[in-house]
Design a protein around this motif. Structure first.
Motif, PDB file in Angstrom:
ATOM      1  N   GLY A   1       2.245  40.889  24.972  1.00  0.00           N
ATOM      2  CA  GLY A   1       1.435  39.776  24.482  1.00  0.00           C
ATOM      3  C   GLY A   1       0.265  40.253  23.644  1.00  0.00           C
ATOM      4  N   LYS A   2      -0.376  39.322  22.931  1.00  0.00           N
ATOM      5  CA  LYS A   2      -1.418  39.688  21.958  1.00  0.00           C
ATOM      6  C   LYS A   2      -2.647  40.330  22.606  1.00  0.00           C
TER       7      LYS A   2
ATOM      8  N   THR B   1      16.104  35.114  18.527  1.00  0.00           N
ATOM      9  CA  THR B   1      15.653  33.935  19.266  1.00  0.00           C
ATOM     10  C   THR B   1      14.202  33.615  18.964  1.00  0.00           C
ATOM     11  N   TRP B   2      13.378  34.637  18.855  1.00  0.00           N
ATOM     12  CA  TRP B   2      11.953  34.457  18.522  1.00  0.00           C
ATOM     13  C   TRP B   2      11.827  33.768  17.163  1.00  0.00           C
TER      14      TRP B   2
ATOM     15  N   ASP C   1       0.422  39.931  29.169  1.00  0.00           N
ATOM     16  CA  ASP C   1       0.547  41.358  28.914  1.00  0.00           C
ATOM     17  C   ASP C   1       2.013  41.711  28.665  1.00  0.00           C
ATOM     18  N   ILE C   2       2.510  42.744  29.319  1.00  0.00           N
ATOM     19  CA  ILE C   2       3.871  43.214  29.049  1.00  0.00           C
ATOM     20  C   ILE C   2       4.874  42.542  29.992  1.00  0.00           C
ATOM     21  N   THR C   3       6.023  42.223  29.451  1.00  0.00           N
ATOM     22  CA  THR C   3       7.084  41.563  30.206  1.00  0.00           C
ATOM     23  C   THR C   3       8.428  42.173  29.810  1.00  0.00           C
TER      24      THR C   3
ATOM     25  N   TYR D   1       8.887  44.737  21.420  1.00  0.00           N
ATOM     26  CA  TYR D   1       8.212  43.927  20.392  1.00  0.00           C
ATOM     27  C   TYR D   1       6.809  43.551  20.845  1.00  0.00           C
ATOM     28  N   LYS D   2       5.866  43.612  19.897  1.00  0.00           N
ATOM     29  CA  LYS D   2       4.558  42.991  20.099  1.00  0.00           C
ATOM     30  C   LYS D   2       4.681  41.560  19.597  1.00  0.00           C
TER      31      LYS D   2
END
Length: 238
Positions: A61-62, A18-19, A91-93, A84-85
């Motif tokens: 997130g970056k 999807t990304w 932040d993190i999700t 995944y980064k």
């Protein structure tokens, strides 16, 4: 300005797949804008809105801190989750089954060029949707997303948000917990915010399961009103 938004419901889809699809749609819009600027081509830019449900996945997130993921790769594997980064803010999700994930890929030149207003509109879309279920959802100052019981010891997040924007084109978006397995949030510090709980719509309503299609309809109703957009349904091409 093109206010038509192509709506696709991708169903249950791998995060990376999807990304990549998001990136392709994003690139197409940006390339059109670059061509318009260089050649004065006058081409119309497209807008998209993707709904999707992901298998268990954690994304960072970056500007995020990897220490906010509380388990190692082996535990993730045991839980059937991936990591995944990625290139969004925040932040993190966690994403997983029972969660409505929405990715608006919009050329904000078609709507308004204000990223803060964009985020507030996404939050408002969710707040108005939850109001229809009798919940008092709200913003928490300095914390993107949608919360319940803000300012109390019982504050809890029901919808996370993280976006990327370049040349006023957006990608990534929001994740609303509808029938989510909240146990997966215990493996991280959600959005890097310690001491705050996470909840799901079915838990708040005391139901085993909430109708996801109905929630999507309400989200889209408020999205079109806020953005003054026209939705055009498309079949998934991925």
């Amino acid at each position: 300005m093109n206010k038509k938004v192509a709506l696709q419901d991708l169903g249950y889809k791998d995060y990376k797949e999807t990304w990549d699809y998001q990136e392709a749609l994003f690139k197409d819009i940006v390339d059109t804008k670059v061509r318009n600027r260089r050649e004065d081509a006058g081409l119309e830019t497209q807008n998209h809105f993707l709904f999707v449900e992901h298998p268990h996945v954690y994304t960072l997130g970056k500007s995020g801190d990897i220490n906010n993921l509380l388990v190692d790769e082996k535990i993730l594997e045991e839980k059937g989750a991936t990591f995944y980064k990625i290139n969004r803010g925040g932040d993190i999700t966690y994403h997983g089954p029972g969660q409505i994930v929405g990715y608006p890929i919009l050329d904000l030149d078609n709507f308004f060029t204000d990223i803060h207003k964009y985020l507030r509109f996404l939050e408002e879309m969710v707040i108005l949707t939850l109001t229809e279920y009798g919940l008092k959802a709200e913003r928490s100052e300095g914390e993107t997303g949608v919360w319940l019981d803000v300012g109390t010891p019982f504050a809890r997040k029901i919808c996370a948000m993280g976006v990327r924007a370049s040349r006023w084109v957006t990608m990534h978006g929001f994740a609303l917990n509808v029938n989510a397995d909240l146990g997966y949030f215990d493996l991280m510090i959600p959005c890097g915010i310690k001491g705050k709980a996470v909840t799901s719509l079915n838990v708040e309503l005391g139901q085993k399961e909430v109708d996801v299609a109905e929630v999507k309809e309400k989200l889209l109703k408020h999205f079109t009103a806020l953005f003054e957009a026209e939705l055009v349904s498309e079949k998934s091409s991925v």
